[in-house]
Motif scaffolding. Structure first.
Motif, short mmCIF file in Angstrom:
data_model
loop_
_atom_site.label_atom_id
_atom_site.label_comp_id
_atom_site.label_asym_id
_atom_site.label_seq_id
_atom_site.Cartn_x
_atom_site.Cartn_y
_atom_site.Cartn_z
N ASP A 1 0.83 -1.20 0.00
CA ASP A 1 0.00 0.00 0.00
C ASP A 1 0.87 1.26 0.00
O ASP A 1 1.78 1.40 0.81
CB ASP A 1 -0.90 0.01 1.23
N VAL A 2 0.60 2.18 -0.94
CA VAL A 2 1.39 3.41 -1.07
C VAL A 2 0.58 4.57 -0.48
O VAL A 2 -0.59 4.74 -0.82
CB VAL A 2 1.74 3.70 -2.54
N LEU A 3 1.20 5.35 0.38
CA LEU A 3 0.53 6.51 0.95
C LEU A 3 0.59 7.68 -0.03
O LEU A 3 1.60 7.88 -0.70
CB LEU A 3 1.20 6.91 2.27
N HIS A 4 -0.48 8.43 -0.08
CA HIS A 4 -0.52 9.64 -0.90
C HIS A 4 -0.71 10.83 0.04
O HIS A 4 -1.83 11.27 0.31
CB HIS A 4 -1.66 9.55 -1.92
N LYS A 5 0.39 11.31 0.55
CA LYS A 5 0.32 12.36 1.57
C LYS A 5 -0.02 13.71 0.96
O LYS A 5 0.36 14.02 -0.16
CB LYS A 5 1.65 12.45 2.33
N ALA A 6 -0.74 14.49 1.75
CA ALA A 6 -1.13 15.84 1.34
C ALA A 6 -1.35 16.66 2.60
O ALA A 6 -1.38 16.12 3.72
CB ALA A 6 -2.39 15.80 0.49
N VAL A 7 -1.51 17.96 2.44
CA VAL A 7 -1.84 18.82 3.57
C VAL A 7 -3.35 18.70 3.82
O VAL A 7 -4.15 19.00 2.95
CB VAL A 7 -1.45 20.28 3.29
N VAL A 8 -3.72 18.21 5.01
CA VAL A 8 -5.13 17.96 5.34
C VAL A 8 -5.59 18.97 6.38
O VAL A 8 -4.92 19.18 7.40
CB VAL A 8 -5.30 16.52 5.88
N ASN A 9 -6.74 19.59 6.13
CA ASN A 9 -7.33 20.52 7.09
C ASN A 9 -7.93 19.71 8.24
O ASN A 9 -8.83 18.89 8.04
CB ASN A 9 -8.41 21.37 6.41
N THR A 10 -7.43 19.93 9.46
CA THR A 10 -7.84 19.10 10.59
C THR A 10 -9.31 19.26 10.96
O THR A 10 -10.00 18.26 11.22
CB THR A 10 -6.96 19.42 11.82
N LYS A 11 -9.81 20.49 10.98
CA LYS A 11 -11.22 20.72 11.34
C LYS A 11 -12.16 20.14 10.29
O LYS A 11 -13.16 19.49 10.62
CB LYS A 11 -11.49 22.22 11.50
N GLU A 12 -11.83 20.38 9.04
CA GLU A 12 -12.69 19.89 7.95
C GLU A 12 -12.81 18.38 8.01
O GLU A 12 -13.90 17.82 7.87
CB GLU A 12 -12.10 20.35 6.61
N LEU A 13 -11.67 17.70 8.18
CA LEU A 13 -11.68 16.24 8.24
C LEU A 13 -12.48 15.75 9.45
O LEU A 13 -13.30 14.84 9.34
CB LEU A 13 -10.24 15.71 8.35
N THR A 14 -12.28 16.39 10.60
CA THR A 14 -12.95 15.95 11.83
C THR A 14 -14.46 16.06 11.70
O THR A 14 -15.21 15.12 12.02
CB THR A 14 -12.46 16.77 13.04
N TYR A 15 -14.96 17.20 11.21
CA TYR A 15 -16.41 17.38 11.08
C TYR A 15 -17.01 16.47 10.01
O TYR A 15 -18.17 16.06 10.12
CB TYR A 15 -16.75 18.85 10.82
N ARG A 16 -16.22 16.15 9.00
CA ARG A 16 -16.70 15.22 7.97
C ARG A 16 -16.91 13.82 8.58
O ARG A 16 -17.90 13.15 8.30
CB ARG A 16 -15.72 15.16 6.80
#
Length: 365
Positions: free
Chosen positions: A212-227
């Motif tokens: 499995d290959v990771l595809h890292k990116a800058v993730v918005n913490t609040k946006e991800l949490t509420y989703r």
């Protein structure tokens, strides 16, 4: 031969021997150093079973300060090992013994032992040598595989038994002209969903452990949490669990899909084990200039510290009967651990009985 020439010749031989002594000493030191550097334990015995030689590794593993004066059968009780030495000493046979257990102060260790006869230039047997290779890690890995297969079989059998039983009952009712029981259909669907969840989690673990290959990116913490909270709205409302979110850092560098999986598993775990009306907390903070920490805290019953070291093992359950009643595959925390390892991060828990639990995930940034 006249006396003087004899003396001269003997004197010459003595001189030759004296000149060879330093080389012999150096060679002996080198051989001792070589034997000491070998990671395997080595023991050589004479025809009577007394130690002729053993390296430092053997002395360390078997921790006996009086090895030189002990017989082979006093050192070891395993009959298969003793038979291997006897076959080498009496019949000149070379053989090996696999995975012999030895109880050590720091736990049980396993060794495979290869035993060969020692022969003089005349081919006469004067002893035997055994090489003890530590296979403890291999034995543990084999046991993990055996336990894993047993656990998967059990987890598959439980829902399959329910599906088969209720399906057979439905078929019988239909043959007898009775109306199909919707309750039975509901049980079949729930157990089918459980099987699908287990298979999906197993596939996830397999991909995380292989290619499995990771595809890292800058993730918005609040946006991800509420989703994620939105996705879990049904189970959270069912237990009246509000989720309090705090994000002192706006972003984290991670694989978005895998990060979402981490948060879903941790929140799902907290939701299941926290009594109705409790609270859940999700927070993000910059731990230092090189890492971001995700915390998921609950006000549940907590986890006794004796379980902490095993919580992230596959299928490990603190309370097996209660865990199965609540559903789940027993793989959620194992998946979280593997995702964090793939990110080069770590996961751990802080908890005690009656004081809730906090799971920490450290992401390198």
């Amino acid at each position: 031969m006249p006396l003087i020439p004899k003396i001269l010749k003997q004197f010459q031989r003595n001189n030759e021997l004296q000149s060879k002594i330093p080389d012999m000493v150096v060679e002996g030191v080198q051989q001792a150093a070589l034997m000491g550097a070998i990671s395997d334990a080595i023991l050589a015995v004479d025809l009577e079973g007394s130690a002729l030689f053993y390296n430092s590794r053997f002395a360390m593993l078997f921790d006996d300060k009086n090895l030189q004066n002990r017989k082979l059968w006093k050192m070891f009780l395993d009959q298969e090992l003793l038979n291997a030495f006897q076959a080498a000493l009496k019949d000149g046979l070379t053989n090996s013994v696999k995975a012999i257990p030895f109880d050590r102060p720091d736990g049980r260790q396993f060794f495979s032992v290869s035993v060969s006869p020692l022969r003089a230039e005349s081919e006469e047997i004067y002893g035997a040598v055994g090489v003890f290779h530590d296979v403890t890690d291999l034995k543990r890995a084999e046991q993990i595989r055996i336990d894993f297969v047993a656990n998967v079989s059990h987890e598959l059998r439980t829902p399959l038994t329910a599906i088969k039983g209720y399906a057979d009952t439905l078929v019988q009712d239909i043959q007898e002209g009775k109306p199909a029981q919707s309750e039975f259909l509901g049980i079949i669907i729930r157990n089918t969903d459980r099987l699908m969840a287990l298979i999906n989690d197993l596939l996830d673990l397999s991909s995380l452990e292989s290619t499995d290959v990771l595809h890292k990116a800058v993730v918005n913490t609040k946006e991800l949490t509420y989703r994620v909270i939105k996705q879990m709205e049904g189970p959270l409302k069912a237990k009246n669990h509000p989720v309090i979110v705090e994000a002192s850092t706006e972003s984290v560098i991670a694989d978005p899909r895998r990060l979402e999986q981490v948060l879903v598993n941790l929140l799902d775990n907290a939701n299941k084990y926290t009594p109705a009306g409790g609270k859940l907390f999700v927070s993000w903070e910059q731990a230092d200039e090189n890492s971001v920490v995700l915390k998921v805290h609950d006000t549940g019953p907590g986890i006794n510290p004796s379980h902490h070291s095993r919580l992230f093992e596959r299928f490990y359950r603190v309370d097996k009967s209660r865990s199965r009643e609540m559903g789940g595959t027993g793989l959620g925390l194992a998946i979280v651990k593997h995702i964090m390892q793939r990110h080069g991060g770590s996961v751990w828990v802080e908890s005690s009985s009656g004081k809730g639990s906090t799971f920490f995930c450290r992401f390198p940034n």
